[in-house]
Write a protein that holds these residues in place. Structure first.
Motif, PDB file in Angstrom:
ATOM      1  N   GLY A  81     119.086   0.103  55.465  1.00  0.00           N
ATOM      2  CA  GLY A  81     119.496   0.643  56.850  1.00  0.00           C
ATOM      3  C   GLY A  81     119.737   2.141  56.671  1.00  0.00           C
ATOM      4  O   GLY A  81     119.414   3.114  56.087  1.00  0.00           O
ATOM      5  N   ILE A  82     119.910   2.911  57.855  1.00  0.00           N
ATOM      6  CA  ILE A  82     120.048   4.246  57.448  1.00  0.00           C
ATOM      7  C   ILE A  82     121.062   5.078  57.475  1.00  0.00           C
ATOM      8  O   ILE A  82     122.186   4.806  57.902  1.00  0.00           O
ATOM      9  CB  ILE A  82     119.209   4.704  59.164  1.00  0.00           C
ATOM     10  N   MET A  83     121.589   5.836  56.619  1.00  0.00           N
ATOM     11  CA  MET A  83     122.834   6.996  56.451  1.00  0.00           C
ATOM     12  C   MET A  83     123.218   7.221  57.425  1.00  0.00           C
ATOM     13  O   MET A  83     122.929   8.532  57.619  1.00  0.00           O
ATOM     14  CB  MET A  83     122.611   7.509  54.456  1.00  0.00           C
ATOM     15  N   LEU A  84     124.553   6.609  58.102  1.00  0.00           N
ATOM     16  CA  LEU A  84     124.659   7.526  59.190  1.00  0.00           C
ATOM     17  C   LEU A  84     125.991   7.939  58.976  1.00  0.00           C
ATOM     18  O   LEU A  84     126.450   9.586  59.298  1.00  0.00           O
ATOM     19  CB  LEU A  84     125.806   6.420  59.853  1.00  0.00           C
ATOM     20  N   GLU A  85     126.943   7.911  57.881  1.00  0.00           N
ATOM     21  CA  GLU A  85     128.201   9.332  57.901  1.00  0.00           C
ATOM     22  C   GLU A  85     127.981   8.934  56.250  1.00  0.00           C
ATOM     23  O   GLU A  85     128.114   8.441  55.723  1.00  0.00           O
ATOM     24  CB  GLU A  85     129.224   9.140  58.058  1.00  0.00           C
ATOM     25  N   VAL A  86     128.652  10.386  55.947  1.00  0.00           N
ATOM     26  CA  VAL A  86     128.980  10.417  54.050  1.00  0.00           C
ATOM     27  C   VAL A  86     130.461  11.580  54.077  1.00  0.00           C
ATOM     28  O   VAL A  86     129.996  12.267  54.656  1.00  0.00           O
ATOM     29  CB  VAL A  86     128.022  11.519  53.567  1.00  0.00           C
ATOM     30  N   PHE A  87     131.196  10.953  53.993  1.00  0.00           N
ATOM     31  CA  PHE A  87     132.857  11.578  54.063  1.00  0.00           C
ATOM     32  C   PHE A  87     133.043  11.804  53.035  1.00  0.00           C
ATOM     33  O   PHE A  87     134.309  12.558  52.217  1.00  0.00           O
ATOM     34  CB  PHE A  87     133.901  10.165  54.459  1.00  0.00           C
ATOM     35  N   VAL A  88     132.584  11.385  51.559  1.00  0.00           N
ATOM     36  CA  VAL A  88     133.441  12.561  50.280  1.00  0.00           C
ATOM     37  C   VAL A  88     132.108  13.120  49.514  1.00  0.00           C
ATOM     38  O   VAL A  88     131.259  12.781  49.549  1.00  0.00           O
ATOM     39  CB  VAL A  88     133.697  11.093  49.152  1.00  0.00           C
ATOM     40  N   ASP A  89     132.664  14.296  48.650  1.00  0.00           N
ATOM     41  CA  ASP A  89     131.804  15.085  47.694  1.00  0.00           C
ATOM     42  C   ASP A  89     132.007  14.700  46.633  1.00  0.00           C
ATOM     43  O   ASP A  89     132.664  14.285  45.806  1.00  0.00           O
ATOM     44  CB  ASP A  89     131.536  16.521  48.519  1.00  0.00           C
ATOM     45  N   VAL A  90     131.245  14.722  45.402  1.00  0.00           N
ATOM     46  CA  VAL A  90     131.520  15.413  44.057  1.00  0.00           C
ATOM     47  C   VAL A  90     132.870  15.947  43.998  1.00  0.00           C
ATOM     48  O   VAL A  90     133.271  16.757  44.634  1.00  0.00           O
ATOM     49  CB  VAL A  90     130.492  16.032  43.421  1.00  0.00           C
ATOM     50  N   ASN A  91     134.234  15.210  42.811  1.00  0.00           N
ATOM     51  CA  ASN A  91     134.970  16.368  42.630  1.00  0.00           C
ATOM     52  C   ASN A  91     136.170  15.257  43.621  1.00  0.00           C
ATOM     53  O   ASN A  91     137.605  16.194  43.008  1.00  0.00           O
ATOM     54  CB  ASN A  91     135.039  17.767  42.396  1.00  0.00           C
TER      55      ASN A  91
END
Length: 420
Positions: A81-91
């Motif tokens: 599918g299509i990535m709709l949301e990303v809630f975290v990042d590196v560290n």
């Protein structure tokens, strides 16, 4: 008168020739005598010595590897599918059950609605089939009762068997409808799992080490399992995996102390502990300068590291020394003493390039020994080298422990120099 002058002149010439040859002979034999006299002078030998010292000594095995978390999890997706949301990042720190990202679930919702519609239709068909079964059962039971009362005259046997067959077919149709409903319900449960998997959830408490997905990117899980996040459970506890050669692995045990360094802090030494020594081996081909290859066998050894201050990071290269033995108040000498070999002065050229020749006086005689001095060394006694048998202990590459053979007052020879 002329004859007398010629005679005197010839005599004078002869005297000059004799004098010339005499001088040449004197110079030749004089130089040879000087060389002979020089050859009889014994060479001057100087020795570099050291007295044994009492110190702490340890024997270590060197190895290298890369730092890594003790538990590292790579998270991806099993749905496309299509990535709709990303809630975290590196560290970022995450906790177990936290949603890290979400794939667009619209297509899965559509599929789920389709299966629910199919399920409703299948249940309706099952109800119809159950009604048909009741009618076929009533018909068959009526024909059977009439057949028995008439003594088999009415209805005909063919009509009775046809009625029975219709009843059995209606029963089979019921089972088929039920199986279809079970299949649709299984598809619904599978689709619901896919819907749940559109949410990328952390299975552990930890820190995000890497992220490789952005909002709007397409996820094609049907070709390969993509990896979105790398999460380390705890950076306070890390591990260092090193390879120890088969020649040294027998000396490595769990619980042994390890000192290691990393390039980021070259002047700081970190302490660790051997956690596991693998029984399985790793073998690979190594090519040397002569283009010939040999098989190198090693064993993986895991070293446990406490990283409470978080100065160490995953991926750092580390050089470790595994302490396999230690001794306090040990009598030690420099390792060079084991490899000292008295030189034969017959084959040594003195300063100025003049080769010494002639017999050496008896008191300068030295026995040339083997280069392997692991069980003996030389000490200086009354100005002369004497070979002494010893028993060695630990060896750290700079100093070797002496268990027997000499004491702290011995003058151990490390090297020598010869002067003419």
């Amino acid at each position: 008168m002329l004859e007398v002058k010629k005679t005197l002149k010839a005599a004078a010439s002869k005297k000059r020739s004799l004098l010339k040859y005499g001088i040449i002979c004197i110079l030749f034999f004089g130089t040879g005598g000087i060389f002979w006299w020089v050859s009889q002078i014994p060479p001057k030998i100087s020795y570099t010595t050291a007295k044994p010292t009492i110190q702490y000594i340890q024997s270590t095995i060197a190895a290298s590897g890369t730092l890594a978390p003790t538990n590292e999890v790579k998270l991806g997706s099993v749905v496309s599918g299509i990535m709709l949301e990303v809630f975290v990042d590196v560290n970022d720190r995450v906790h177990r059950g936290q949603i890290l990202a979400r794939i667009d679930p619209e297509s899965i919702h559509q599929q789920l609605d389709r299966y629910h519609a199919q399920l409703a239709s299948a249940k309706a068909q099952l109800a119809s089939a159950e009604a048909q079964l009741v009618a076929k059962d009533w018909e068959y039971q009526k024909y059977l009762a009439l057949f028995e009362k008439s003594g088999g005259k009415v209805p005909s046997e063919l009509e009775l068997q046809t009625s029975k067959s219709n009843f059995l077919v209606a029963q089979a149709d019921i089972e088929m409808r039920k199986a279809s409903i079970a299949e649709i319900e299984t598809n619904i449960r599978s689709t619901e799992i896919d819907l749940k998997n559109t949410q990328i959830i952390s299975p552990i408490n930890g820190v995000v080490l890497a992220r490789s997905i952005e909002v709007g990117e397409s996820v094609a899980a049907s070709f390969q399992a993509p990896e979105f996040f790398t999460i380390a459970e705890s950076l306070e506890e890390m591990e260092l995996k090193v390879k120890v050669s088969e020649a040294d692995i027998g000396k490595v045990k769990e619980g042994q102390k390890v000192i290691f360094t990393v390039d980021a802090y070259p002047l700081h030494e970190f302490e660790a502990t051997v956690d596991r020594v693998s029984y399985g081996s790793n073998a690979y081909e190594s090519t040397n300068n002569t283009s010939s290859s040999e098989t190198i066998v090693s064993y993986e050894t895991r070293i446990f590291i406490q990283n409470n201050d978080l100065v160490l990071r995953p991926g750092m290269s580390a050089t470790a020394e595994i302490q396999i033995a230690e001794a306090s108040n040990a009598l030690t000498v420099p390792v060079a003493a084991l490899y000292y070999k008295p030189q034969d002065t017959n084959s040594v050229k003195a300063q100025g390039g003049i080769k010494l020749f002639g017999n050496r006086p008896p008191h300068t005689k030295i026995t040339v020994v083997s280069q392997n001095q692991s069980d003996s060394l030389w000490v200086l006694q009354d100005g002369m080298p004497q070979k002494v048998s010893i028993k060695t202990g630990l060896n750290n590459g700079k100093f070797v422990q002496i268990l027997s053979g000499i004491d702290s007052q011995s003058d151990v020879i490390l090297s020598q120099s010869i002067e003419q």
